[in-house]
Write a protein that holds these residues in place. Structure first.
Motif, PDB file in Angstrom:
ATOM      1  N   LYS A  81      78.458 -18.270  79.838  1.00  0.00           N
ATOM      2  CA  LYS A  81      78.807 -19.520  80.508  1.00  0.00           C
ATOM      3  C   LYS A  81      78.178 -19.616  81.891  1.00  0.00           C
ATOM      4  O   LYS A  81      77.911 -20.710  82.389  1.00  0.00           O
ATOM      5  CB  LYS A  81      80.331 -19.642  80.616  1.00  0.00           C
ATOM      6  N   THR A  84      74.025 -20.913  82.445  1.00  0.00           N
ATOM      7  CA  THR A  84      73.591 -22.304  82.640  1.00  0.00           C
ATOM      8  C   THR A  84      73.446 -22.620  84.120  1.00  0.00           C
ATOM      9  O   THR A  84      72.426 -23.185  84.555  1.00  0.00           O
ATOM     10  CB  THR A  84      74.604 -23.266  81.998  1.00  0.00           C
ATOM     11  N   ASP A  85      74.442 -22.252  84.909  1.00  0.00           N
ATOM     12  CA  ASP A  85      74.374 -22.503  86.345  1.00  0.00           C
ATOM     13  C   ASP A  85      73.298 -21.668  87.019  1.00  0.00           C
ATOM     14  O   ASP A  85      72.619 -22.139  87.950  1.00  0.00           O
ATOM     15  CB  ASP A  85      75.731 -22.212  86.998  1.00  0.00           C
ATOM     16  N   TYR A 138      83.713 -19.574  86.244  1.00  0.00           N
ATOM     17  CA  TYR A 138      82.748 -20.123  85.287  1.00  0.00           C
ATOM     18  C   TYR A 138      83.426 -20.513  83.972  1.00  0.00           C
ATOM     19  O   TYR A 138      82.989 -21.455  83.304  1.00  0.00           O
ATOM     20  CB  TYR A 138      81.630 -19.107  85.031  1.00  0.00           C
ATOM     21  N   LYS A 141      84.884 -23.942  84.900  1.00  0.00           N
ATOM     22  CA  LYS A 141      83.871 -24.958  85.179  1.00  0.00           C
ATOM     23  C   LYS A 141      83.114 -25.376  83.927  1.00  0.00           C
ATOM     24  O   LYS A 141      82.843 -26.571  83.716  1.00  0.00           O
ATOM     25  CB  LYS A 141      82.885 -24.428  86.231  1.00  0.00           C
ATOM     26  N   ASN A 142      82.762 -24.421  83.089  1.00  0.00           N
ATOM     27  CA  ASN A 142      81.942 -24.700  81.906  1.00  0.00           C
ATOM     28  C   ASN A 142      82.754 -24.626  80.615  1.00  0.00           C
ATOM     29  O   ASN A 142      82.244 -24.207  79.576  1.00  0.00           O
ATOM     30  CB  ASN A 142      80.765 -23.721  81.856  1.00  0.00           C
TER      31      ASN A 142
END
Length: 348
Positions: A81, A84-85, A138, A141-142
């Motif tokens: 996860k 991606t960031d 994370y 957030k995701n």
């Protein structure tokens, strides 16, 4: 539990999170219902397959890839996860020609060796909590959706009597807020860094088994339940449920017990954490720290520490030799049986 850790320093932490609450009880896992043994047809012959016990204990509808908390080969959810960031951040820096800035990470040379004070057997507490809370950040957030259960919903089971604005549950918490919440619990309950890693294992296991998401409405109670369970499994002198009531304001022992029972039931009472899974989570947390510039504290290798490392290496080497000798002794009779001395035949 045989013993009990001294009570948490509630006076210093009540004002930081919540005030004390009263009551005491111990959560007891409900006894599983009796199941009649299935009839086995041993006359089936070649086509019959008896399932191994380790396979039967695992949830049948969960694939290998979705069980990182059970299998060392499955990649952790939090690391995937976060990628991606991390990719977006690197791409943005490349397109905007952003300089990485002054390099703060230290590297070893021929004359100096830099080591941090965190190992898989003795992780650094502060850095480990930062990494674990970043993994939780994370996750929130995701997240894929907002699937939740009422027992973890803070709107149904608030941790404080003070009314929390509805706007609070519409925004994802920042990493520093999650870190402050977890750090205070660990400091007050005197928990170890290893317990933080096991907490993350249980959290991902819950999300996988129960098929729920961690979101602004439930993250505190899910994290609290994972910490509560990890401290009882990992520490011989675990913190009791009533001790958490001295840290958190207005939460009752009955509520803690109910949440603990639901947590265990959702985990299908699978609280085992293999050493290989623990090691995987530790090194993935280090990778997460490296991707997000959460550098471990490096220091030059001193003479005293080098001697300690040498002594530990020598001790491990001696243990390995002892194991080899024991293995040779166990197979000595077989060696004699195989290597029987035979005299040469004399042909006349």
């Amino acid at each position: 539990k045989v013993g009990r850790r001294p009570g948490p320093a509630g006076a210093n932490y009540e004002s930081e999170i919540y005030e004390a609450a009263a009551g005491d009880a111990v959560a007891v896992a409900p006894a599983p219902a009796a199941v009649e043994p299935a009839e086995l047809d041993f006359g089936a012959g070649e086509g019959h397959h008896l399932q191994h016990i380790s396979d039967r204990e695992m949830p049948e509808d969960l694939a290998l890839e979705s069980n990182p908390s059970d299998h060392p080969r499955a990649s952790t959810i939090f690391l995937s996860k976060s990628q991606t960031d991390v990719r977006e951040k690197r791409k943005s820096n490349h397109l905007n020609h952003v300089s990485p800035g002054q390099l703060t990470k230290k590297y070893s040379s021929c004359s100096t060796i830099f080591l941090d004070d965190s190992t898989v057997s003795q992780p650094n507490l502060r850095t480990t909590i930062k990494c674990v809370t970043l993994a939780i950040y994370y996750h929130i957030k995701n997240r894929d959706a907002n699937r939740s259960l009422d027992i973890f919903d803070e709107r149904s089971h608030p941790l404080t009597r003070e009314k929390v604005p509805e706007e609070y549950f519409k925004h994802d918490p920042e990493h520093k807020f999650i870190y402050r919440f977890v750090r205070t619990l660990f400091s007050a309950a005197q928990l170890t860094a290893e317990c933080a890693i096991v907490t993350l294992v249980y959290l991902e296991r819950l999300l996988t088994y129960a098929e729920i998401d961690i979101c602004p409405t439930n993250w505190k109670r899910i994290v609290l339940g994972a910490i509560l369970l990890a401290s009882k499994v990992w520490d011989d002198q675990a913190v009791w449920n009533v001790d958490y009531c001295q840290i958190l304001k207005d939460i009752t022992v009955e509520d803690m017990n109910e949440m603990e029972r639901h947590f265990l039931e959702l985990l299908q009472f699978n609280i085992n954490v293999p050493a290989s899974v623990y090691a995987k989570y530790y090194f993935d947390l280090r990778s997460l720290a490296d991707d997000n510039n959460l550098n471990f504290l490096f220091a030059p290798l001193s003479k005293e520490r080098a001697q300690n490392l040498e002594a530990i290496s020598r001790l491990c080497e001696d243990k390995y030799k002892d194991l080899c000798r024991a293995a040779m002794r166990r197979s000595f009779s077989a060696d004699n049986f195989i290597g029987i001395q035979r005299s040469n035949a004399i042909l006349s």
